[in-house]
Design an enzyme around this catalytic site. Structure first.
Site, PDB file in Angstrom:
ATOM      1  N   HIS A  83      23.947  50.994  57.496  1.00  0.00           N
ATOM      2  CA  HIS A  83      23.722  52.271  56.817  1.00  0.00           C
ATOM      3  C   HIS A  83      23.436  53.305  57.909  1.00  0.00           C
ATOM      4  CE1 HIS A  83      23.247  49.840  53.255  1.00  0.00           C
ATOM      5  NE2 HIS A  83      22.860  50.847  52.502  1.00  0.00           N
TER       6      HIS A  83
ATOM      7  N   ASP B 125      26.371  51.073  45.346  1.00  0.00           N
ATOM      8  CA  ASP B 125      25.091  50.993  46.057  1.00  0.00           C
ATOM      9  C   ASP B 125      24.053  50.194  45.267  1.00  0.00           C
ATOM     10  OD1 ASP B 125      23.478  51.417  48.241  1.00  0.00           O
ATOM     11  OD2 ASP B 125      23.102  53.546  47.881  1.00  0.00           O
ATOM     12  N   ASP B 126      23.347  50.841  44.352  1.00  0.00           N
ATOM     13  CA  ASP B 126      22.305  50.182  43.545  1.00  0.00           C
ATOM     14  C   ASP B 126      22.514  50.584  42.079  1.00  0.00           C
ATOM     15  OD1 ASP B 126      20.470  49.120  45.796  1.00  0.00           O
ATOM     16  OD2 ASP B 126      20.774  51.219  46.326  1.00  0.00           O
TER      17      ASP B 126
ATOM     18  N   GLU C 100      22.984  58.501  55.888  1.00  0.00           N
ATOM     19  CA  GLU C 100      22.698  58.673  54.451  1.00  0.00           C
ATOM     20  C   GLU C 100      21.671  59.803  54.326  1.00  0.00           C
ATOM     21  OE1 GLU C 100      20.657  55.377  52.605  1.00  0.00           O
ATOM     22  OE2 GLU C 100      21.099  56.073  50.567  1.00  0.00           O
TER      23      GLU C 100
ATOM     24  N   HIS D 265      24.070  46.483  46.917  1.00  0.00           N
ATOM     25  CA  HIS D 265      22.877  45.670  47.194  1.00  0.00           C
ATOM     26  C   HIS D 265      22.620  44.828  45.958  1.00  0.00           C
ATOM     27  CE1 HIS D 265      21.852  48.230  50.702  1.00  0.00           C
ATOM     28  NE2 HIS D 265      22.456  49.156  49.983  1.00  0.00           N
TER      29      HIS D 265
ATOM     30  N   HIS E 117      30.043  48.249  49.052  1.00  0.00           N
ATOM     31  CA  HIS E 117      28.652  48.650  49.324  1.00  0.00           C
ATOM     32  C   HIS E 117      27.838  48.457  48.053  1.00  0.00           C
ATOM     33  CE1 HIS E 117      25.818  51.908  51.220  1.00  0.00           C
ATOM     34  NE2 HIS E 117      25.149  51.042  50.471  1.00  0.00           N
TER      35      HIS E 117
HETATM   36  N1  ADE Z   1      18.601  49.480  50.184  1.00  0.00           N
HETATM   37  C1  ADE Z   1      19.093  49.494  48.949  1.00  0.00           C
HETATM   38  N2  ADE Z   1      19.749  50.634  48.728  1.00  0.00           N
HETATM   39  C2  ADE Z   1      19.680  51.359  49.864  1.00  0.00           C
HETATM   40  C3  ADE Z   1      20.178  52.618  50.272  1.00  0.00           C
HETATM   41  N3  ADE Z   1      20.897  53.401  49.465  1.00  0.00           N
HETATM   42  N4  ADE Z   1      19.903  53.034  51.512  1.00  0.00           N
HETATM   43  C4  ADE Z   1      19.183  52.279  52.327  1.00  0.00           C
HETATM   44  N5  ADE Z   1      18.707  51.085  51.998  1.00  0.00           N
HETATM   45  C5  ADE Z   1      18.949  50.628  50.771  1.00  0.00           C
HETATM   46 ZN    ZN Z   2      23.113  51.013  50.434  1.00  0.00          ZN
END
Ligand code: ADE
Ligand code: ZN
Length: 345
Positions: free
Chosen positions: A199, A280-281, A202, A21, A19
């Protein structure tokens, strides 16, 4: 048997990421470099000023900054540099396989060609395989704040590059944009041979996880934290062995979990859920894979068995074939047979 401490053990351990991005791996320094190259002015004067804006109260506040950052990506070289920087970083963290999400609409809506995005990413994947031995897959994520027609347009644009993409996903603003909104485009994606993930849970309720399972036929749930509010759903996820791609530091930074000591990853494992650890990011949330592992192991009473299980879950939950999975799992087993750690942190 070589003995080390838990931190070294986590850092040296072979890992898979499920996971991530790619736009969320855009480090401020590279963002400024690419903005400069493309003669685009960022809203922030310096790297430090940009970083100081990384304080989020919820998903939407993060997304606003994340999309603004992605706006400087224009050329194939930009996407190559972004992706190769991510691979270089995870190589230093002993991540040996990764499944990367990208958001085509974030770029095509600004006039960047689908081919520009994917060809840049693909070249970096090839370079990472050759140089670092890291294998990877691509997940094309539809933006759920846009309508289903836009997702269909993206699906159509992707078909020419189908051989480069393994799965479709669903991301962006969750609340108010349930999986049901995308059931037709996911059905069509399945018809075209894509695996599906989404997703769900969350920020949104457990009901969205049910919808992702029943209406989008997903193979994995991205995040899925809110599933814990629904016992029947947990039972179903356990029975079907549906993996959850959990992102601890993201959960903290987006205030979906109040503090790391309350992170539910241990509860998930104890309930028999197939939980995995992911970043994630990472450029926005304070760490890549190792930082995510270390954060939960520092804060929670996790055992060596838990560490093995989390990492094994990741390898088992990849989109690799059985033979490829076995090879990676054999490497993990060798690691656990040859190394040990003595102390807690
Ligand atoms: N796009 C990038 N990160 C995200 C996240 N944590 N949840 C939803 N969309 C995303
Ligand atoms: Zn994500």
């Amino acid at each position: 048997m070589n003995s080390t401490n838990l931190i070294d053990f986590i850092e040296q351990m072979p890992k898979a990421e499920l996971h991530l991005h790619i736009e969320g791996s855009f480090e401020p320094e590279l963002m400024f470099k690419i903005a400069d190259r493309n003669k685009i002015k960022l809203k922030y004067k310096s790297v430090d000023e940009l970083k100081s804006a990384y304080e989020f109260n919820n998903l939407q506040e993060f997304l606003d900054i994340y999309y603004a950052g992605a706006n400087v990506l224009l050329t194939e070289e930009d996407f190559y540099d972004l992706t190769l920087a991510y691979f270089t970083r995870i190589n230093s963290e002993n991540v040996i396989h990764t499944e990367i999400m990208f958001d085509p609409q974030t770029h095509t809506d600004r006039g960047v060609k689908f081919g520009t995005v994917i060809n840049g990413i693909k070249s970096a994947q090839e370079k990472a395989k050759a140089e670092f031995g890291i294998s990877s897959k691509l997940i094309m994520s539809f933006l759920r704040h846009l309508d289903e027609q836009s997702a269909f347009n993206t699906l159509n644009q992707s078909l020419e590059f189908k051989h480069l993409i393994t799965a479709v996903g669903l991301d962006s603003s969750e609340l108010g944009n349930p999986p049901s909104k995308f059931k037709n485009v996911f059905a069509e994606s399945k018809n075209k041979g894509f695996i599906t993930v989404a997703h769900a849970g969350e920020e949104g309720p457990a009901e969205y996880v049910w919808e992702a399972l029943k209406l989008l036929n997903v193979t994995r749930i991205d995040h899925g934290n809110k599933s814990l509010n629904d016992n029947k759903l947990v039972e179903t996820l356990v029975k079907n062995k549906t993996p959850l791609t959990v992102c601890p530091l993201s959960n903290i930074r987006l205030k979906n979990v109040d503090k790391i000591e309350n992170h539910p990853i241990k509860t998930m494992l104890d309930k028999g859920l197939i939980a995995t650890i992911n970043s994630d990011d990472p450029a926005y949330f304070g760490g890549y894979m190792n930082e995510n592992y270390k954060a939960v192991f520092e804060a929670l009473d996790l055992s060596k068995d838990d560490l093995y299980k989390l990492t094994l879950n990741s390898f088992n939950s990849t989109f690799l074939n059985t033979e490829e999975k076995s090879e990676l799992i054999n490497g993990l087993n060798d690691f656990f047979n040859n190394y040990d750690y003595q102390d807690k942190l």
